[in-house]
Design a protein around this motif. Structure first.
Motif, PDB file in Angstrom:
ATOM      1  N   MET A 136       0.844  -1.164   0.000  1.00  8.61           N
ATOM      2  CA  MET A 136       0.000   0.000   0.000  1.00  8.61           C
ATOM      3  C   MET A 136       0.896   1.236   0.000  1.00  8.61           C
ATOM      4  N   SER A 137       0.433   2.299  -0.644  1.00  6.02           N
ATOM      5  CA  SER A 137       1.180   3.547  -0.637  1.00  6.02           C
ATOM      6  C   SER A 137       0.233   4.709  -0.345  1.00  6.02           C
ATOM      7  N   VAL A 138       0.817   5.813   0.089  1.00  5.75           N
ATOM      8  CA  VAL A 138       0.063   7.006   0.447  1.00  5.75           C
ATOM      9  C   VAL A 138       0.722   8.201  -0.223  1.00  5.75           C
ATOM     10  N   LYS A 139      -0.094   9.068  -0.826  1.00  7.65           N
ATOM     11  CA  LYS A 139       0.422  10.297  -1.425  1.00  7.65           C
ATOM     12  C   LYS A 139       0.043  11.466  -0.527  1.00  7.65           C
ATOM     13  N   ILE A 140       1.023  12.330  -0.260  1.00  6.21           N
ATOM     14  CA  ILE A 140       0.805  13.481   0.611  1.00  6.21           C
ATOM     15  C   ILE A 140       1.215  14.747  -0.129  1.00  6.21           C
ATOM     16  N   ASP A 193      10.264   5.427   5.200  1.00  6.62           N
ATOM     17  CA  ASP A 193       8.959   5.198   4.574  1.00  6.62           C
ATOM     18  C   ASP A 193       8.799   5.995   3.292  1.00  6.62           C
ATOM     19  N   TYR A 239       5.251  16.936  -3.181  1.00  7.68           N
ATOM     20  CA  TYR A 239       4.427  15.729  -3.153  1.00  7.68           C
ATOM     21  C   TYR A 239       5.291  14.573  -2.684  1.00  7.68           C
ATOM     22  N   LEU A 275       5.511  10.470  -1.621  1.00  6.70           N
ATOM     23  CA  LEU A 275       4.922   9.141  -1.758  1.00  6.70           C
ATOM     24  C   LEU A 275       5.515   8.256  -0.666  1.00  6.70           C
ATOM     25  N   THR A 289       5.510   4.452   1.380  1.00  4.93           N
ATOM     26  CA  THR A 289       5.183   3.036   1.256  1.00  4.93           C
ATOM     27  C   THR A 289       5.058   2.449   2.654  1.00  4.93           C
ATOM     28  N   GLU A 290       4.221   1.442   2.781  1.00 14.24           N
ATOM     29  CA  GLU A 290       3.965   0.830   4.081  1.00 14.24           C
ATOM     30  C   GLU A 290       5.054  -0.196   4.402  1.00 14.24           C
ATOM     31  N   THR A 349      -0.879   1.777  12.021  1.00 14.14           N
ATOM     32  CA  THR A 349      -2.028   1.719  11.111  1.00 14.14           C
ATOM     33  C   THR A 349      -3.269   1.249  11.846  1.00 14.14           C
ATOM     34  N   CYS A 355      -5.009   4.009  13.719  1.00 12.96           N
ATOM     35  CA  CYS A 355      -5.547   5.100  12.908  1.00 12.96           C
ATOM     36  C   CYS A 355      -6.730   4.667  12.057  1.00 12.96           C
TER      37      CYS A 355
END
Length: 63
Positions: free
Chosen positions: A1-5, A25, A43, A45, A47-48, A56, A59
């Motif tokens: 899983m990945s998250v964009k901030i 991370d 930006y 990116l 990764t978990e 996790t 949250c």
């Protein structure tokens, strides 16, 4: 899983401190081409990692 901030900051050292806190991370960080306005933008990116599963779990949102 990945998250964009999307990150807004005023000085480059603020971005560097944030990236150091996120540590390993961070998969990538791109500074936005359009840097007009009061705040600078980047930006990130993420990764978990398996070690972050405990965080996790705390949250999770009610679905």
């Amino acid at each position: 899983m990945s998250v964009k901030i999307k990150v807004s900051y005023q000085r480059p050292d603020e971005l560097r401190r944030l990236l150091s806190r996120l540590g390993t991370d961070v998969e990538s960080c791109k500074v936005a081409k359009n840097q007009e306005g009061r705040f600078l933008k980047a930006y990130i990116l993420l990764t978990e990692r398996s070690q972050n599963k405990q965080i996790t779990e705390r949250c999770k949102t009610d679905e």
